[in-house]
Design an enzyme around this catalytic site. Structure first.
Site, PDB file in Angstrom:
ATOM      1  N   VAL A  31       0.802  -1.231  -0.028  1.00  0.00           N
ATOM      2  CA  VAL A  31      -0.038  -0.050  -0.043  1.00  0.00           C
ATOM      3  C   VAL A  31       0.853   1.258   0.097  1.00  0.00           C
ATOM      4  O   VAL A  31       2.050   1.321   0.332  1.00  0.00           O
ATOM      5  CB  VAL A  31      -0.966   0.064   1.104  1.00  0.00           C
ATOM      6  CG1 VAL A  31      -1.962  -1.210   1.113  1.00  0.00           C
ATOM      7  CG2 VAL A  31      -0.101  -0.123   2.516  1.00  0.00           C
ATOM      8  N   SER A  32       0.339   2.449  -0.443  1.00  0.00           N
ATOM      9  CA  SER A  32       1.157   3.461  -0.647  1.00  0.00           C
ATOM     10  C   SER A  32       1.479   4.424   0.698  1.00  0.00           C
ATOM     11  O   SER A  32       2.511   5.076   0.735  1.00  0.00           O
ATOM     12  CB  SER A  32       0.742   4.428  -1.657  1.00  0.00           C
ATOM     13  OG  SER A  32       0.418   3.698  -3.051  1.00  0.00           O
ATOM     14  N   THR A  33       0.564   4.212   1.563  1.00  0.00           N
ATOM     15  CA  THR A  33       0.573   5.244   2.623  1.00  0.00           C
ATOM     16  C   THR A  33       0.370   4.291   3.947  1.00  0.00           C
ATOM     17  O   THR A  33      -0.440   3.256   3.976  1.00  0.00           O
ATOM     18  CB  THR A  33      -0.494   6.283   2.460  1.00  0.00           C
ATOM     19  OG1 THR A  33      -1.881   5.896   2.749  1.00  0.00           O
ATOM     20  CG2 THR A  33      -0.187   7.107   1.276  1.00  0.00           C
TER      21      THR A  33
END
Length: 209
Positions: free
Chosen positions: A8-10
Site C-alpha cells: 500500500v502507498s501510505t
C-alpha cells in the site's frame, strides 16, 4: 512455493485485504510493505525477489508490483531468470504459468518495445526541428558572445582573472577556460595561415618552373 507480495502507498491504508486475497489464492509466504510505488528502493519487494527459487510462483496484483509497462517487464524478466513464474491476482492474462499468459506478456513486451522506439524517433525528430530553428541544447552560456570577447580582451591586457570574474559574477576558472580557448584558437589560426602560406609559395614555385 507460492510467494505473495502486498503493498500500500501510505500508512493510512491497510494491507489486510491483500493479505486475505493472497492467502485465499494459496500464498504460503507474503512479503508486505507500506511504500509508494514511485520509489524504486522497495525493501520488501527486493527481499521477495531474492527469495524466489526455481519453480516458485510470485503472486501479486500488477498495479502493486510495477510502476508501468517497462518496470513490469523488467521485473518479469528477473523472475524468469531464476526459473520462477508470475501470476497476477484478478488478471488471468498475466500468468506465466500458462502458455496463454506467456503469449500475452510476450505481446505486451513487443508493444512496449515498439512504443519505446516510437518515442525515441519522435524525440530525435523534435530535436532536429528545434536545431533547425536555431534552438541551442545543453547548459545556458554564462557569458554572452560580447562579454566573452570583452573578458578575453581584458585578460590579454593583463587584468587579473579574479577581478574579471567578479565583474561578470562567474568563477575565475570560467574566465581561465575562456582565455585558454582563445589562445588555442589563435595558435590554430596561426598554424593554418602558415600552412596556407607554404602551399601558396609552393604553387608559385611550381608555376615559375
Amino acid at each position: 512455493m507460492i510467494v505473495g507480495y502486498a503493498r500500500v502507498s501510505t500508512d493510512g491504508q491497510s494491507l489486510e485485504a491483500q493479505h486475505t486475497a493472497l492467502a485465499a489464492a494459496g500464498a504460503e509466504r507474503v512479503f508486505a510493505e507500506k511504500q509508494s510505488g514511485v520509489k524504486t528502493d522497495r525493501a520488501a519487494l527486493a527481499r521477495c525477489m531474492r527469495s524466489l527459487e526455481a519453480g516458485d510462483v510470485l503472486l501479486v496484483t500488477i498495479d502493486r508490483l510495477a510502476r508501468g509497462t517497462r518496470d513490469l517487464l523488467n521485473t518479469l524478466a528477473a523472475i524468469g531468470e531464476v526459473g520462477a513464474s508470475f501470476k497476477s491476482l484478478g488478471d488471468p492474462w498475466a500468468d506465466t504459468t500458462t502458455p496463454h499468459g506467456r503469449l500475452m506478456l510476450t505481446v505486451l513486451g513487443g508493444l512496449a518495445e515498439f512504443e519505446r522506439h516510437l518515442i525515441l524517433a519522435r524525440t530525435n525528430e523534435g530535436r532536429e526541428r528545434a536545431k533547425a530553428r536555431g534552438v541551442r541544447f545543453g547548459r545556458k552560456l554564462k557569458l554572452t558572445k560580447h562579454q566573452q570577447q570583452e573578458a578575453i580582451a581584458r585578460r590579454e591586457a593583463g587584468e587579473a582573472l579574479t577581478e574579471i570574474a567578479r565583474t561578470y559574477a562567474v568563477s575565475h576558472s570560467t574566465i581561465s577556460r575562456l582565455a585558454s580557448g582563445a589562445r588555442e584558437s589563435l595558435i590554430c589560426n596561426s598554424l593554418d595561415n602558415s600552412i596556407s602560406g607554404q602551399r601558396i609559395g609552393l604553387w608559385k614555385f611550381h608555376n615559375l618552373k
